[in-house]
Design a protein around this motif. Sequence first.
Motif, PDB file in Angstrom:
ATOM      1  N   LYS A   1     -72.854 -64.826  22.613  1.00  0.00           N
ATOM      2  CA  LYS A   1     -71.386 -64.754  22.637  1.00  0.00           C
ATOM      3  C   LYS A   1     -70.859 -64.521  24.052  1.00  0.00           C
ATOM      4  N   GLY A   2     -71.602 -63.789  24.846  1.00  0.00           N
ATOM      5  CA  GLY A   2     -71.195 -63.531  26.230  1.00  0.00           C
ATOM      6  C   GLY A   2     -72.260 -64.039  27.180  1.00  0.00           C
ATOM      7  N   ALA A   3     -72.077 -63.788  28.448  1.00  0.00           N
ATOM      8  CA  ALA A   3     -73.045 -64.249  29.441  1.00  0.00           C
ATOM      9  C   ALA A   3     -74.261 -63.328  29.460  1.00  0.00           C
ATOM     10  N   PRO A   4     -75.481 -63.881  29.441  1.00  0.00           N
ATOM     11  CA  PRO A   4     -76.678 -63.035  29.547  1.00  0.00           C
ATOM     12  C   PRO A   4     -76.690 -62.303  30.886  1.00  0.00           C
ATOM     13  N   SER A   5     -77.197 -61.109  30.868  1.00  0.00           N
ATOM     14  CA  SER A   5     -77.303 -60.323  32.095  1.00  0.00           C
ATOM     15  C   SER A   5     -78.724 -59.798  32.217  1.00  0.00           C
ATOM     16  N   PRO A   6     -79.175 -59.462  33.431  1.00  0.00           N
ATOM     17  CA  PRO A   6     -80.518 -58.891  33.584  1.00  0.00           C
ATOM     18  C   PRO A   6     -80.713 -57.637  32.734  1.00  0.00           C
ATOM     19  N   GLU A   7     -79.657 -56.824  32.616  1.00  0.00           N
ATOM     20  CA  GLU A   7     -79.748 -55.599  31.820  1.00  0.00           C
ATOM     21  C   GLU A   7     -80.069 -55.914  30.364  1.00  0.00           C
ATOM     22  N   LEU A   8     -79.282 -56.826  29.761  1.00  0.00           N
ATOM     23  CA  LEU A   8     -79.501 -57.144  28.353  1.00  0.00           C
ATOM     24  C   LEU A   8     -80.807 -57.903  28.144  1.00  0.00           C
TER      25      LEU A   8
END
Length: 315
Positions: free
Chosen positions: A254-261
């Motif tokens: 749903k949102g942009a992937p991030s290194p954290e997630l």
Amino acid sequence: MSRVFGPTRNRNSSHAGPRLMLRLALGGCLLALCGCAAFSRNTAEHQKVVNGRLLTQQGVDALQRGDLERAESLLAKAKKSCPVDVHTRSQYAEALHQKGDVDGAIAEMQQAIRISGDDPGLMVRLGRIYYQAGRLPEADQQAQQAIAKYPRYAPAWLLAGDLAERKSDWQDAEACYLRCASYAEDLPPVHIRLARTQRNLSQPDRSLASLTRAERAYPQGEAPVELLVEQGLTCQAAGRNEAACEYLIAAMEKGAPSPELMSRLAQCELAAGRIARAEWALRQTLSMDPQNVRGREIAAQIPLARQRMEQTLQR
């Protein structure tokens, strides 16, 4: 010679009538002139108010469209036309804030609060401006003043909870969010924040209960990214790693992937024993952030996890 007695006639009485009529006529003209002047002034003032409100509406429309230059210009004119209009002042402050003029926004919002007689919504909004600018003592002052005047005003408690969370004072944050939820149960963000606080207090079961309440506020399939992320992290804290993976994947879709997630996903996949999927998530993490700390830790854990799996299969 006989004298006839009767009413004595004043020699000036013959002129009294015309003079009285003249005075009345002059008085009437004066009153009419005064009335016309007052009417003219009232009409002019009314027109200024009407023009000011029209400019304000046009400015708000421009603000909603993201046309900040036009919004600021229109709202500045509206404020000049009607300087004591609270709505105009507050919207002008919003335009200035969105343009990055924090000091100007604060000054205008302070004036709006003064004119309104300490409207709680404006007090909290000013607190939010301070909060976003990193001026936490001033933000806290606004929150506490709003709570002191309006102790059942939920947004003030929400701001107080956010300030406590910013300081990692999880117990105080939980107390504020609980008060907020008790005054506005239909405010989904507070349940998400409450869940995050409870997770950080090592209370995953309570956190999951808060998330269930938050989830009910959204139609199926329309949960915001913030909720999906917190569901994933809370499931991870509760040891429900497969469910955590599902929520984290849904959040990144749903949102942009991030290194954290992505690193969290790799961690959960590894904990669930799905090594190949953990390796894929790890590669995605390090491609976005080669120095990611959690990613490097997982990279060191994967060979050990693979070795344990091979030993288990050989038994």
